[in-house]
Design a protein around this motif. Structure first.
Motif, mmCIF file in Angstrom:
data_model
loop_
_atom_site.group_PDB
_atom_site.id
_atom_site.type_symbol
_atom_site.label_atom_id
_atom_site.label_comp_id
_atom_site.label_asym_id
_atom_site.label_seq_id
_atom_site.Cartn_x
_atom_site.Cartn_y
_atom_site.Cartn_z
ATOM 1 N N GLN A 43 10.153 3.935 -12.641
ATOM 2 C CA GLN A 43 9.146 3.822 -11.590
ATOM 3 C C GLN A 43 8.397 5.130 -11.421
ATOM 4 O O GLN A 43 8.993 6.216 -11.424
ATOM 5 C CB GLN A 43 9.795 3.418 -10.258
ATOM 6 C CG GLN A 43 10.348 1.991 -10.263
ATOM 7 C CD GLN A 43 10.854 1.571 -8.909
ATOM 8 O OE1 GLN A 43 11.745 2.192 -8.347
ATOM 9 N NE2 GLN A 43 10.314 0.491 -8.365
ATOM 10 N N VAL A 45 5.876 7.265 -8.917
ATOM 11 C CA VAL A 45 5.355 7.428 -7.558
ATOM 12 C C VAL A 45 4.350 8.575 -7.584
ATOM 13 O O VAL A 45 4.683 9.672 -8.048
ATOM 14 C CB VAL A 45 6.477 7.747 -6.549
ATOM 15 C CG1 VAL A 45 5.899 7.954 -5.150
ATOM 16 C CG2 VAL A 45 7.518 6.635 -6.529
ATOM 17 N N ALA A 198 4.279 2.440 -9.276
ATOM 18 C CA ALA A 198 5.015 1.635 -8.296
ATOM 19 C C ALA A 198 4.463 1.811 -6.897
ATOM 20 O O ALA A 198 4.530 0.895 -6.072
ATOM 21 C CB ALA A 198 6.500 1.995 -8.332
ATOM 22 N N GLY A 199 3.940 2.999 -6.604
ATOM 23 C CA GLY A 199 3.396 3.225 -5.275
ATOM 24 C C GLY A 199 2.798 4.608 -5.130
ATOM 25 O O GLY A 199 3.161 5.537 -5.852
ATOM 26 N N ARG A 222 -6.280 1.591 -3.494
ATOM 27 C CA ARG A 222 -6.378 0.147 -3.280
ATOM 28 C C ARG A 222 -7.351 -0.499 -4.268
ATOM 29 O O ARG A 222 -7.105 -1.577 -4.785
ATOM 30 C CB ARG A 222 -6.820 -0.124 -1.839
ATOM 31 C CG ARG A 222 -5.694 0.065 -0.823
ATOM 32 C CD ARG A 222 -6.189 -0.116 0.587
ATOM 33 N NE ARG A 222 -5.085 -0.284 1.528
ATOM 34 C CZ ARG A 222 -5.227 -0.347 2.848
ATOM 35 N NH1 ARG A 222 -6.416 -0.244 3.384
ATOM 36 N NH2 ARG A 222 -4.177 -0.505 3.636
ATOM 37 N N PRO A 227 -0.380 0.112 -5.073
ATOM 38 C CA PRO A 227 0.103 -0.060 -3.703
ATOM 39 C C PRO A 227 0.251 1.293 -3.001
ATOM 40 O O PRO A 227 0.808 2.226 -3.567
ATOM 41 C CB PRO A 227 1.478 -0.724 -3.866
ATOM 42 C CG PRO A 227 1.626 -1.047 -5.306
ATOM 43 C CD PRO A 227 0.607 -0.309 -6.081
ATOM 44 N N VAL A 228 -0.263 1.379 -1.786
ATOM 45 C CA VAL A 228 -0.097 2.593 -0.977
ATOM 46 C C VAL A 228 1.120 2.387 -0.090
ATOM 47 O O VAL A 228 1.138 1.505 0.774
ATOM 48 C CB VAL A 228 -1.353 2.883 -0.132
ATOM 49 C CG1 VAL A 228 -1.143 4.142 0.701
ATOM 50 C CG2 VAL A 228 -2.582 3.042 -1.027
ATOM 51 N N LEU A 229 2.158 3.182 -0.316
ATOM 52 C CA LEU A 229 3.423 3.011 0.405
ATOM 53 C C LEU A 229 3.325 3.487 1.843
ATOM 54 O O LEU A 229 4.038 2.996 2.714
ATOM 55 C CB LEU A 229 4.539 3.763 -0.318
ATOM 56 C CG LEU A 229 4.755 3.395 -1.791
ATOM 57 C CD1 LEU A 229 5.852 4.251 -2.398
ATOM 58 C CD2 LEU A 229 5.085 1.914 -1.940
ATOM 59 N N ARG A 309 10.407 1.248 0.309
ATOM 60 C CA ARG A 309 9.178 0.467 0.127
ATOM 61 C C ARG A 309 8.819 0.197 -1.318
ATOM 62 O O ARG A 309 7.855 -0.512 -1.594
ATOM 63 C CB ARG A 309 8.020 1.208 0.824
ATOM 64 C CG ARG A 309 8.101 1.146 2.352
ATOM 65 C CD ARG A 309 7.187 2.159 3.010
ATOM 66 N NE ARG A 309 7.198 1.987 4.459
ATOM 67 C CZ ARG A 309 8.177 2.400 5.256
ATOM 68 N NH1 ARG A 309 9.243 3.016 4.735
ATOM 69 N NH2 ARG A 309 8.113 2.213 6.563
ATOM 70 N N LEU A 310 9.571 0.776 -2.254
ATOM 71 C CA LEU A 310 9.286 0.547 -3.664
ATOM 72 C C LEU A 310 9.722 -0.859 -4.070
ATOM 73 O O LEU A 310 10.712 -1.382 -3.561
ATOM 74 C CB LEU A 310 10.009 1.580 -4.522
ATOM 75 C CG LEU A 310 9.464 3.004 -4.519
ATOM 76 C CD1 LEU A 310 10.407 3.930 -5.284
ATOM 77 C CD2 LEU A 310 8.063 3.048 -5.109
#
Length: 315
Positions: A43, A45, A198-199, A222, A227-229, A309-310
């Motif tokens: 993942q 980030v 992943a975020g 976006r 995805p914005v965690l 949140r992942l």
């Protein structure tokens, strides 16, 4: 009449700039090859600040109290990113964590992580990350002299980013934290479009001038389907080390208000504390050197919120 024309011209220019940014994102979204994962990385980030002018446009210096030393806020955001990566590793010793610095013009990871030297090459001609505090690190700072400026045009910068993304042997990582440069330019778009992410986490100080670009950063992610965690409010409050009086130097709840507007979560608040700067400057980040401090606990909490949140990692 002249001032009216000037105002209309400024608004028109701003609208054109925003339209060009949107068009560029759409073109890149259609035209770039399919995202290819980084081998061995489960993942990714990304940590981004959005703002690139907080420290250059407004310089904060020393007052009579020697403890009140306000460094460049952009660098302070870098302190946060290093400590978040270390916190991910500290929260779960079974996880392997890497840290990739794609700030080509101002790499700071080598100093903050107390690392020097050139990466070794594998038989496949891939670079081996340098490692400290249990975190594997790669940065442009390992490939150039410490004091040498990077005076490159866009194509050379993008080539360097591609090298950092594709020519590093990370081994097996659970999390790769990518420290983005400030802004919403080609580097951010290239990273976002070329690898599955992943975020994203947006780090911002609470003042209005930083929040404007933090919002642009969130909207950019976006638009490219990252995805914005959530958001992190950095340098949220300063506590005088003598009298313990708290001052919101950069504002109180700007990032919280922005998070509500965008429908995002606040992952945590990081205080403006001299120890955070001093420990990173000495290559011993606060999560490692002062794990029981309030600052370290703030980073550890943020790391937990990120993991929570992942999405579930691939098997």
């Amino acid at each position: 009449m002249r001032s009216l024309r000037g105002g209309l011209g400024q608004r028109s220019s701003s609208s054109r700039d925003e339209a060009l940014r949107d068009k560029r994102a759409q073109i890149l979204s259609r035209g770039l090859p399919k995202q290819k994962p980084i081998e061995g990385v489960k993942q990714v980030v990304v940590l981004a600040s959005g703002k690139g002018g907080v420290g250059k446009s407004t310089t904060a210096g020393r007052g009579q109290n020697p403890s009140v030393h306000l460094t460049n806020p952009d660098m302070a955001l870098g302190f946060g990113k290093v400590n978040v990566a270390l916190a991910l590793a500290a929260n779960d010793s079974t996880k392997e964590v890497g840290l990739l610095d794609v700030d080509i013009y101002g790499p700071s990871i080598p100093k903050m992580m107390n690392l020097k030297g050139n990466p070794e090459l594998t038989p496949k001609n891939l670079m081996r990350p340098l490692k400290n505090y249990g975190v594997a690190c790669m940065s442009m700072g390992f490939l150039i002299e410490e004091t040498a400026p990077v005076v490159w045009r866009g194509l050379m910068v993008m080539s360097a980013v591609e090298k950092l993304l594709r020519q590093v042997d990370w081994g097996q990582l659970d999390y790769l934290v990518i420290d983005m440069p400030p802004g919403t330019g080609d580097v951010q778009l290239s990273v976002s479009q070329n690898i599955p992410i992943a975020g994203a986490v947006i780090v911002s100080t609470p003042q209005d001038v930083a929040l404007l670009d933090a919002r642009k950063g969130a909207e950019m992610f976006r638009k490219v389907h990252v995805p914005v965690l959530g958001l992190v409010q950095n340098m949220s409050v300063f506590q005088c080390p003598k009298c313990k009086h708290e001052t919101h130097i950069f504002g109180a709840d700007g990032v919280r208000d922005l998070a509500k507007t965008l429908g995002l979560d606040i992952l945590g608040d990081i205080p403006l504390h001299v120890n955070i700067r001093e420990t990173c400057d000495s290559g011993q980040p606060v999560v490692i050197s002062q794990p029981q401090s309030d600052a370290a606990k703030a980073y550890l909490k943020i790391a937990l919120e990120i993991v929570r949140r992942l999405p579930k990692p691939p098997a």
